[in-house]
Design an enzyme around this catalytic site. Structure first.
Site, PDB file in Angstrom:
ATOM      1  N   ASN A  16     -48.697 162.500  26.231  1.00  0.00           N
ATOM      2  CA  ASN A  16     -49.175 163.849  26.562  1.00  0.00           C
ATOM      3  C   ASN A  16     -50.643 163.852  26.946  1.00  0.00           C
ATOM      4  O   ASN A  16     -51.436 163.062  26.454  1.00  0.00           O
ATOM      5  CB  ASN A  16     -48.929 164.794  25.380  1.00  0.00           C
ATOM      6  N   GLY A  21     -39.992 163.803  20.992  1.00  0.00           N
ATOM      7  CA  GLY A  21     -40.360 164.622  22.146  1.00  0.00           C
ATOM      8  C   GLY A  21     -40.454 163.870  23.460  1.00  0.00           C
ATOM      9  O   GLY A  21     -41.028 164.378  24.406  1.00  0.00           O
ATOM     10  N   HIS A  51     -51.285 158.426  29.183  1.00  0.00           N
ATOM     11  CA  HIS A  51     -51.278 158.998  30.539  1.00  0.00           C
ATOM     12  C   HIS A  51     -52.524 159.827  30.822  1.00  0.00           C
ATOM     13  O   HIS A  51     -52.522 160.667  31.721  1.00  0.00           O
ATOM     14  CB  HIS A  51     -49.999 159.829  30.759  1.00  0.00           C
ATOM     15  N   ARG A  86     -52.026 174.564  35.138  1.00  0.00           N
ATOM     16  CA  ARG A  86     -51.621 173.847  33.918  1.00  0.00           C
ATOM     17  C   ARG A  86     -52.802 173.667  32.973  1.00  0.00           C
ATOM     18  O   ARG A  86     -52.647 173.719  31.753  1.00  0.00           O
ATOM     19  CB  ARG A  86     -51.007 172.501  34.302  1.00  0.00           C
ATOM     20  N   CYS A 127     -63.979 161.068  39.237  1.00  0.00           N
ATOM     21  CA  CYS A 127     -64.217 161.037  40.688  1.00  0.00           C
ATOM     22  C   CYS A 127     -63.341 159.967  41.319  1.00  0.00           C
ATOM     23  O   CYS A 127     -63.143 158.900  40.742  1.00  0.00           O
ATOM     24  CB  CYS A 127     -65.694 160.747  40.947  1.00  0.00           C
ATOM     25  N   CYS A 148     -66.673 157.492  42.743  1.00  0.00           N
ATOM     26  CA  CYS A 148     -67.662 156.817  41.882  1.00  0.00           C
ATOM     27  C   CYS A 148     -67.157 156.783  40.433  1.00  0.00           C
ATOM     28  O   CYS A 148     -66.002 157.081  40.172  1.00  0.00           O
ATOM     29  CB  CYS A 148     -69.029 157.502  41.982  1.00  0.00           C
TER      30      CYS A 148
HETATM   31  C1  BJW Z   1     -38.021 168.035  22.270  1.00  0.00           C
HETATM   32  C2  BJW Z   1     -38.245 169.364  22.102  1.00  0.00           C
HETATM   33  C3  BJW Z   1     -38.723 169.751  20.870  1.00  0.00           C
HETATM   34  C4  BJW Z   1     -37.567 169.157  24.072  1.00  0.00           C
HETATM   35  N1  BJW Z   1     -38.943 168.837  19.937  1.00  0.00           N
HETATM   36  N2  BJW Z   1     -38.245 167.140  21.336  1.00  0.00           N
HETATM   37  C5  BJW Z   1     -39.916 153.208  41.427  1.00  0.00           C
HETATM   38  C6  BJW Z   1     -41.019 153.502  42.237  1.00  0.00           C
HETATM   39  C7  BJW Z   1     -42.319 153.628  41.706  1.00  0.00           C
HETATM   40  C8  BJW Z   1     -42.543 153.485  40.347  1.00  0.00           C
HETATM   41  C9  BJW Z   1     -41.441 153.179  39.555  1.00  0.00           C
HETATM   42  C10 BJW Z   1     -40.159 153.058  40.087  1.00  0.00           C
HETATM   43  N3  BJW Z   1     -39.294 152.784  39.067  1.00  0.00           N
HETATM   44  C11 BJW Z   1     -39.996 152.756  37.904  1.00  0.00           C
HETATM   45  C12 BJW Z   1     -41.295 153.006  38.198  1.00  0.00           C
HETATM   46  C13 BJW Z   1     -42.409 153.080  37.220  1.00  0.00           C
HETATM   47  C14 BJW Z   1     -42.721 154.547  36.891  1.00  0.00           C
HETATM   48  C15 BJW Z   1     -41.500 155.124  36.175  1.00  0.00           C
HETATM   49  O1  BJW Z   1     -41.252 154.858  35.017  1.00  0.00           O
HETATM   50  N4  BJW Z   1     -40.712 155.957  36.859  1.00  0.00           N
HETATM   51  C16 BJW Z   1     -39.462 156.461  36.267  1.00  0.00           C
HETATM   52  C17 BJW Z   1     -39.472 158.005  36.261  1.00  0.00           C
HETATM   53  C18 BJW Z   1     -38.334 155.892  37.047  1.00  0.00           C
HETATM   54  N5  BJW Z   1     -43.870 154.499  36.055  1.00  0.00           N
HETATM   55  C19 BJW Z   1     -45.089 154.538  36.569  1.00  0.00           C
HETATM   56  O2  BJW Z   1     -45.296 154.650  37.756  1.00  0.00           O
HETATM   57  C20 BJW Z   1     -46.220 154.338  35.592  1.00  0.00           C
HETATM   58  N6  BJW Z   1     -47.089 153.309  36.075  1.00  0.00           N
HETATM   59  C21 BJW Z   1     -46.663 152.065  36.185  1.00  0.00           C
HETATM   60  O3  BJW Z   1     -45.558 151.698  35.852  1.00  0.00           O
HETATM   61  O4  BJW Z   1     -47.603 151.216  36.735  1.00  0.00           O
HETATM   62  C22 BJW Z   1     -47.136 149.919  37.182  1.00  0.00           C
HETATM   63  C23 BJW Z   1     -46.503 150.109  38.540  1.00  0.00           C
HETATM   64  C24 BJW Z   1     -47.318 150.354  39.626  1.00  0.00           C
HETATM   65  C25 BJW Z   1     -46.754 150.492  40.898  1.00  0.00           C
HETATM   66  C26 BJW Z   1     -45.352 150.454  41.071  1.00  0.00           C
HETATM   67  C27 BJW Z   1     -44.526 150.227  39.945  1.00  0.00           C
HETATM   68  C28 BJW Z   1     -45.119 150.060  38.678  1.00  0.00           C
HETATM   69  C29 BJW Z   1     -47.028 155.616  35.465  1.00  0.00           C
HETATM   70  C30 BJW Z   1     -46.239 156.739  34.892  1.00  0.00           C
HETATM   71  C31 BJW Z   1     -47.047 158.012  34.928  1.00  0.00           C
HETATM   72  C32 BJW Z   1     -46.254 159.213  34.466  1.00  0.00           C
HETATM   73  N7  BJW Z   1     -46.977 160.393  34.765  1.00  0.00           N
HETATM   74  C33 BJW Z   1     -46.470 161.670  34.295  1.00  0.00           C
HETATM   75  C34 BJW Z   1     -47.379 162.789  34.839  1.00  0.00           C
HETATM   76  C35 BJW Z   1     -48.721 162.752  34.079  1.00  0.00           C
HETATM   77  C36 BJW Z   1     -49.698 163.744  34.616  1.00  0.00           C
HETATM   78  C37 BJW Z   1     -49.286 165.167  34.491  1.00  0.00           C
HETATM   79  O5  BJW Z   1     -48.779 165.629  33.458  1.00  0.00           O
HETATM   80  O6  BJW Z   1     -49.486 165.885  35.429  1.00  0.00           O
HETATM   81  O7  BJW Z   1     -46.439 161.681  32.865  1.00  0.00           O
HETATM   82  S1  BJW Z   1     -44.763 161.965  34.738  1.00  0.00           S
HETATM   83  C38 BJW Z   1     -44.322 162.730  33.217  1.00  0.00           C
HETATM   84  O8  BJW Z   1     -43.340 161.904  32.526  1.00  0.00           O
HETATM   85  C39 BJW Z   1     -45.592 162.711  32.344  1.00  0.00           C
HETATM   86  C40 BJW Z   1     -45.028 162.345  31.007  1.00  0.00           C
HETATM   87  O9  BJW Z   1     -46.043 161.813  30.169  1.00  0.00           O
HETATM   88  C41 BJW Z   1     -43.954 161.350  31.349  1.00  0.00           C
HETATM   89  C42 BJW Z   1     -42.930 161.176  30.267  1.00  0.00           C
HETATM   90  O10 BJW Z   1     -42.221 162.356  30.053  1.00  0.00           O
HETATM   91  P1  BJW Z   1     -41.789 162.787  28.581  1.00  0.00           P
HETATM   92  O11 BJW Z   1     -43.000 163.021  27.758  1.00  0.00           O
HETATM   93  O12 BJW Z   1     -40.808 161.820  28.055  1.00  0.00           O
HETATM   94  O13 BJW Z   1     -41.142 164.228  28.837  1.00  0.00           O
HETATM   95  P2  BJW Z   1     -39.659 164.588  29.361  1.00  0.00           P
HETATM   96  O14 BJW Z   1     -39.733 165.943  29.943  1.00  0.00           O
HETATM   97  O15 BJW Z   1     -39.080 163.527  30.193  1.00  0.00           O
HETATM   98  O16 BJW Z   1     -38.784 164.624  28.021  1.00  0.00           O
HETATM   99  C43 BJW Z   1     -38.985 165.607  27.036  1.00  0.00           C
HETATM  100  C44 BJW Z   1     -38.141 165.226  25.827  1.00  0.00           C
HETATM  101  O17 BJW Z   1     -38.454 166.122  24.783  1.00  0.00           O
HETATM  102  C45 BJW Z   1     -36.629 165.334  26.072  1.00  0.00           C
HETATM  103  O18 BJW Z   1     -36.001 164.179  25.538  1.00  0.00           O
HETATM  104  C46 BJW Z   1     -36.224 166.571  25.275  1.00  0.00           C
HETATM  105  O19 BJW Z   1     -34.920 166.484  24.724  1.00  0.00           O
HETATM  106  C47 BJW Z   1     -37.259 166.556  24.192  1.00  0.00           C
HETATM  107  N8  BJW Z   1     -37.557 167.866  23.618  1.00  0.00           N
HETATM  108  N9  BJW Z   1     -37.914 170.011  23.337  1.00  0.00           N
HETATM  109  C48 BJW Z   1     -38.679 167.529  20.256  1.00  0.00           C
HETATM  110  N10 BJW Z   1     -38.956 171.057  20.663  1.00  0.00           N
HETATM  111 ZN    ZN Z   2     -68.387 160.675  42.535  1.00  0.00          ZN
END
Ligand code: BJW
Ligand code: ZN
Length: 240
Positions: free
Chosen positions: A98, A182, A115, A67, A123, A126
């Site tokens: 993003n 998005g 994110h 990626r 690390c 550290c």
């Molecule tokens: C277009 C288009 C075009 C297409 N033009 N539009 C149960 C257990 C554990 C945790 C949880 C739980 N329930 C809820 C949680 C919290 C969890 C969460 O929300 N989970 C849900 C999925 C249920 N959140 C977290 O864990 C966050 N931390 C947190 O809450 O800390 C407190 C906490 C701690 C401990 C326990 C509980 C809470 C952290 C979230 C981190 C998300 N990480 C990722 C990966 C990042 C690294 C990587 O990329 O490798 O982030 S996941 C992924 O989703 C990425 C994105 O930033 C994120 C959001 O996705 P996004 O950007 O919305 O993309 P898509 O694909 O979903 O949507 C695309 C959209 O674009 C669509 O609508 C299309 O229609 C549209 N589209 N083409 C415009 N051309």
């Molecule tokens: Zn280190």
């Protein structure tokens, strides 16, 4: 397309733009939840949690190495450039989920990466943190301290960088126009930012080809891709 809210837009000069994977889709970076989304092919619990990383750091790193290569060769599209253009006349903050750095590449200067960044490496032991381009020859890469290096992104169950998150809330709470584009708004806490804006009486505009949980709450919902609709929207705003 914007006639309905043109008069209200005239008074908007603090603008927050909330973005997600969809805006970079047209730059060749896949989304997570669409039909060709990453989570259709990969289990997020095996690749995007700290437990998965400690269980099999090489596997997680192979995924990120691929990626990263894709991100390094990608370019901003007209959606990113349109957002950067907004800076000509208004106070803008970009609140992005993003990790690809394309908003800054397009010229936006006030970007909050909720994110983290796939370009930055940190690390797990550290305080080492640095932007590193190019591939690692051995996976997982190891820090001088002996700890395993990881991408500086936010995985499920991890807290968002708290300084960035606090500033994002401030920006969302004080804006008078929020553009949401998005993002599926499925992931918390980033999906709460429109609520802060709404509480402040901001105008909300969504640009997304699909419906989201906020579609019925926003002032204008534009069912189009960001590269198509954002240049038109920004042109309208900048001419008001
Ligand atoms: C277009 C288009 C075009 C297409 N033009 N539009 C149960 C257990 C554990 C945790 C949880 C739980 N329930 C809820 C949680 C919290 C969890 C969460 O929300 N989970 C849900 C999925 C249920 N959140 C977290 O864990 C966050 N931390 C947190 O809450 O800390 C407190 C906490 C701690 C401990 C326990 C509980 C809470 C952290 C979230 C981190 C998300 N990480 C990722 C990966 C990042 C690294 C990587 O990329 O490798 O982030 S996941 C992924 O989703 C990425 C994105 O930033 C994120 C959001 O996705 P996004 O950007 O919305 O993309 P898509 O694909 O979903 O949507 C695309 C959209 O674009 C669509 O609508 C299309 O229609 C549209 N589209 N083409 C415009 N051309
Ligand atoms: Zn280190």
């Amino acid at each position: 397309m914007f006639d309905k809210i043109k008069d209200r837009l005239k008074t908007a000069n603090k603008i927050s733009v909330v973005t997600g994977a969809g805006i970079s889709q047209e730059s060749g970076i896949p989304t997570f939840r669409g039909k060709d989304g990453l989570w259709k092919k990969h289990d997020p619990m095996k690749l995007a949690t700290i437990e998965a990383f400690y269980e099999d750091p090489k596997l997680v790193w192979q995924w990120y190495q691929d990626r990263r290569e894709n991100v390094f060769k990608s370019k901003p599209n007209s959606g990113h450039y349109a957002i950067a253009d907004l800076e000509k006349f208004s106070e803008i903050s970009v609140l992005t989920q993003n990790i690809d750095g394309l908003h800054r590449k397009a010229g936006s200067s006030n970007v909050y990466e909720l994110h983290g960044s796939i370009i930055r490496i940190k690390c797990s032991n550290c305080n080492f943190k640095k932007d590193i381009k190019g591939p690692f020859s051995t996976l997982p890469p190891i820090c001088e301290c002996g700890g395993i290096l990881r991408p500086d992104v936010v995985w499920f169950g991890e807290l968002l960088p708290q300084d960035v998150w606090r500033q994002a809330i401030v920006q969302a709470s004080k804006c008078d126009l929020m553009i949401i584009t998005g993002t599926s708004l499925q992931v918390s806490p980033a999906n709460t930012l429109p609520i802060y804006a709404k509480q402040n009486g901001a105008i909300l505009i969504e640009v997304n080809p699909e419906l989201t949980p906020m579609s019925s709450e926003v002032d204008l919902s534009i069912r189009a891709s960001s590269s198509e609709a954002l240049p038109k929207l920004v042109n309208t705003i900048n001419k008001l």
